[in-house]
Design a protein around this motif. Sequence first.
Motif, PDB file in Angstrom:
ATOM      1  N   GLU A  65       0.840  -1.193   0.000  1.00  0.00           N
ATOM      2  CA  GLU A  65       0.000   0.000   0.000  1.00  0.00           C
ATOM      3  C   GLU A  65       0.880   1.251   0.000  1.00  0.00           C
ATOM      4  OE1 GLU A  65      -3.181   0.324  -0.371  1.00  0.00           O
ATOM      5  OE2 GLU A  65      -3.805  -1.757  -0.128  1.00  0.00           O
ATOM      6  N   ALA A  66       0.346   2.332  -0.528  1.00  0.00           N
ATOM      7  CA  ALA A  66       1.038   3.620  -0.510  1.00  0.00           C
ATOM      8  C   ALA A  66       0.580   4.403   0.724  1.00  0.00           C
ATOM      9  CB  ALA A  66       0.720   4.401  -1.784  1.00  0.00           C
ATOM     10  N   PRO A  67       1.421   5.236   1.284  1.00  0.00           N
ATOM     11  CA  PRO A  67       2.806   5.459   0.894  1.00  0.00           C
ATOM     12  C   PRO A  67       3.728   4.363   1.422  1.00  0.00           C
ATOM     13  CG  PRO A  67       2.296   6.844   2.767  1.00  0.00           C
ATOM     14  CD  PRO A  67       1.025   6.127   2.396  1.00  0.00           C
ATOM     15  N   PHE A  68       4.845   4.199   0.743  1.00  0.00           N
ATOM     16  CA  PHE A  68       5.847   3.200   1.093  1.00  0.00           C
ATOM     17  C   PHE A  68       7.213   3.841   0.909  1.00  0.00           C
ATOM     18  CE2 PHE A  68       8.849  -0.024  -0.527  1.00  0.00           C
ATOM     19  CZ  PHE A  68       8.928  -0.827   0.596  1.00  0.00           C
ATOM     20  N   HIS A  69       8.168   3.418   1.745  1.00  0.00           N
ATOM     21  CA  HIS A  69       9.535   3.905   1.585  1.00  0.00           C
ATOM     22  C   HIS A  69      10.518   2.759   1.810  1.00  0.00           C
ATOM     23  CE1 HIS A  69      12.889   6.667   1.475  1.00  0.00           C
ATOM     24  NE2 HIS A  69      13.399   5.958   2.465  1.00  0.00           N
ATOM     25  N   CYS A  70      11.538   2.698   0.963  1.00  0.00           N
ATOM     26  CA  CYS A  70      12.660   1.773   1.160  1.00  0.00           C
ATOM     27  C   CYS A  70      13.937   2.500   0.771  1.00  0.00           C
ATOM     28  CB  CYS A  70      12.486   0.488   0.354  1.00  0.00           C
ATOM     29  SG  CYS A  70      12.493   0.695  -1.441  1.00  0.00           S
ATOM     30  N   ALA A  71      15.072   1.942   1.171  1.00  0.00           N
ATOM     31  CA  ALA A  71      16.358   2.571   0.864  1.00  0.00           C
ATOM     32  C   ALA A  71      16.823   2.231  -0.554  1.00  0.00           C
ATOM     33  CB  ALA A  71      17.417   2.155   1.883  1.00  0.00           C
ATOM     34  N   TYR A  72      16.777   0.947  -0.912  1.00  0.00           N
ATOM     35  CA  TYR A  72      17.305   0.492  -2.198  1.00  0.00           C
ATOM     36  C   TYR A  72      16.301  -0.330  -3.018  1.00  0.00           C
ATOM     37  CZ  TYR A  72      21.788   1.997  -0.340  1.00  0.00           C
ATOM     38  OH  TYR A  72      22.801   2.748   0.190  1.00  0.00           O
ATOM     39  N   GLY A  73      15.505  -1.134  -2.366  1.00  0.00           N
ATOM     40  CA  GLY A  73      14.522  -1.964  -3.068  1.00  0.00           C
ATOM     41  C   GLY A  73      15.071  -3.315  -3.488  1.00  0.00           C
ATOM     42  N   PHE A  74      16.272  -3.360  -4.057  1.00  0.00           N
ATOM     43  CA  PHE A  74      16.797  -4.626  -4.580  1.00  0.00           C
ATOM     44  C   PHE A  74      17.076  -5.647  -3.484  1.00  0.00           C
ATOM     45  CE2 PHE A  74      20.511  -1.706  -4.539  1.00  0.00           C
ATOM     46  CZ  PHE A  74      21.335  -2.371  -3.633  1.00  0.00           C
ATOM     47  N   ASN A  75      17.121  -5.218  -2.234  1.00  0.00           N
ATOM     48  CA  ASN A  75      17.343  -6.129  -1.110  1.00  0.00           C
ATOM     49  C   ASN A  75      16.040  -6.578  -0.446  1.00  0.00           C
ATOM     50  OD1 ASN A  75      20.120  -6.607  -0.900  1.00  0.00           O
ATOM     51  ND2 ASN A  75      20.474  -4.640   0.085  1.00  0.00           N
ATOM     52  N   LEU A  76      14.912  -6.319  -1.065  1.00  0.00           N
ATOM     53  CA  LEU A  76      13.614  -6.653  -0.493  1.00  0.00           C
ATOM     54  C   LEU A  76      13.010  -7.838  -1.252  1.00  0.00           C
ATOM     55  CD1 LEU A  76      11.425  -6.026   1.553  1.00  0.00           C
ATOM     56  CD2 LEU A  76      10.616  -4.215   0.049  1.00  0.00           C
ATOM     57  N   PHE A  77      12.711  -8.916  -0.509  1.00  0.00           N
ATOM     58  CA  PHE A  77      12.223 -10.157  -1.087  1.00  0.00           C
ATOM     59  C   PHE A  77      10.887 -10.505  -0.438  1.00  0.00           C
ATOM     60  CE2 PHE A  77      16.773  -9.925  -1.175  1.00  0.00           C
ATOM     61  CZ  PHE A  77      17.096 -10.303  -2.467  1.00  0.00           C
ATOM     62  N   LEU A  78       9.806 -10.454  -1.223  1.00  0.00           N
ATOM     63  CA  LEU A  78       8.452 -10.658  -0.715  1.00  0.00           C
ATOM     64  C   LEU A  78       7.896 -11.988  -1.210  1.00  0.00           C
ATOM     65  CD1 LEU A  78       6.973  -7.120  -1.528  1.00  0.00           C
ATOM     66  CD2 LEU A  78       8.128  -7.874   0.574  1.00  0.00           C
ATOM     67  N   GLY A  79       7.433 -12.841  -0.287  1.00  0.00           N
ATOM     68  CA  GLY A  79       6.814 -14.105  -0.653  1.00  0.00           C
ATOM     69  C   GLY A  79       5.412 -13.900  -1.186  1.00  0.00           C
ATOM     70  N   ASP A  80       4.813 -14.980  -1.653  1.00  0.00           N
ATOM     71  CA  ASP A  80       3.442 -14.947  -2.173  1.00  0.00           C
ATOM     72  C   ASP A  80       2.490 -14.416  -1.103  1.00  0.00           C
ATOM     73  OD1 ASP A  80       4.435 -16.170  -4.451  1.00  0.00           O
ATOM     74  OD2 ASP A  80       3.623 -18.148  -3.965  1.00  0.00           O
ATOM     75  N   GLY A  81       1.604 -13.519  -1.509  1.00  0.00           N
ATOM     76  CA  GLY A  81       0.551 -13.041  -0.625  1.00  0.00           C
ATOM     77  C   GLY A  81       1.005 -12.132   0.504  1.00  0.00           C
ATOM     78  N   VAL A  82       2.229 -11.642   0.471  1.00  0.00           N
ATOM     79  CA  VAL A  82       2.697 -10.700   1.500  1.00  0.00           C
ATOM     80  C   VAL A  82       1.923  -9.396   1.346  1.00  0.00           C
ATOM     81  CG1 VAL A  82       4.666  -9.234   2.153  1.00  0.00           C
ATOM     82  CG2 VAL A  82       4.987 -11.679   1.823  1.00  0.00           C
ATOM     83  N   PHE A  83       1.567  -8.776   2.486  1.00  0.00           N
ATOM     84  CA  PHE A  83       0.849  -7.508   2.466  1.00  0.00           C
ATOM     85  C   PHE A  83       1.561  -6.514   3.368  1.00  0.00           C
ATOM     86  CE2 PHE A  83      -2.350  -4.609   4.278  1.00  0.00           C
ATOM     87  CZ  PHE A  83      -2.817  -4.023   3.108  1.00  0.00           C
ATOM     88  N   LEU A  84       1.965  -5.366   2.797  1.00  0.00           N
ATOM     89  CA  LEU A  84       2.556  -4.263   3.546  1.00  0.00           C
ATOM     90  C   LEU A  84       1.540  -3.136   3.546  1.00  0.00           C
ATOM     91  CD1 LEU A  84       5.042  -6.006   2.753  1.00  0.00           C
ATOM     92  CD2 LEU A  84       6.330  -3.877   2.606  1.00  0.00           C
ATOM     93  N   ASN A  85       1.032  -2.773   4.720  1.00  0.00           N
ATOM     94  CA  ASN A  85       0.021  -1.736   4.822  1.00  0.00           C
ATOM     95  C   ASN A  85       0.665  -0.356   4.659  1.00  0.00           C
ATOM     96  OD1 ASN A  85      -2.488  -0.479   5.298  1.00  0.00           O
ATOM     97  ND2 ASN A  85      -3.045  -2.038   6.784  1.00  0.00           N
ATOM     98  N   ALA A  86      -0.152   0.671   4.623  1.00  0.00           N
ATOM     99  CA  ALA A  86       0.289   2.039   4.351  1.00  0.00           C
ATOM    100  C   ALA A  86       1.326   2.510   5.358  1.00  0.00           C
ATOM    101  CB  ALA A  86      -0.915   2.977   4.360  1.00  0.00           C
ATOM    102  N   GLY A  87       2.319   3.224   4.854  1.00  0.00           N
ATOM    103  CA  GLY A  87       3.299   3.887   5.702  1.00  0.00           C
ATOM    104  C   GLY A  87       4.491   3.044   6.101  1.00  0.00           C
TER     105      GLY A  87
END
Length: 185
Positions: A65-87
């Motif tokens: 969900e937006a908004p979202f922030h990360c430093a680089y992105g390429f080091n982030l590995f999300l499994g099936d059905g992962v949910f990151l809520n806003a902020g």
Amino acid sequence: MARSERTKMAAGEWYTCLDPELEALRVMARDAMFEHNSLPPRQRGNIGPALKSLLGVVGEGARIEAPFHCAYGFNLFLGDGVFLNAGCTILDTAPVRIGKATLLGPNVQIYCAEHHKEATGRQAGVEIAKPVEIGGNAWIGGSAVILGGISIGAGAIVGAGAVVTRDVAANTTVVGNPARPVRRG
């Protein structure tokens, strides 16, 4: 030949985050996050196109969900059905692996970077990156903070507002600051 700061960061060694190559990578991430955070929801889908292409792995049905922030992105590995809520904020200077069907509440923060203990080191941008691993089917409550080097087992629950400074066993509930177990199983 001297090793690059990116190579040192990836190896879990002390590195200088003020390095131009690392800054260029952070600019790419900021551009991708800007698109993700600015697109209308129907146009963005589960994850904005630029952000999705930047991430290390995006499992089927993973959603940020937006908004979202990360430093680089390429080091982030999300499994099936992962949910990151806003902020959510993930400072992925090291790999962050989030297992299948894990839920992160609003404003969860994951900090892989640890700054130098000496003021002169901090002023020079010296830091070390420590990975974070969260097992499948875990639930991280809103505004929880997870520090670098932490492993959270499958099925664990981290209460809202908890500050996780130690590993959390599978199927364990932790709450508080610092987070402490209240229930297992």
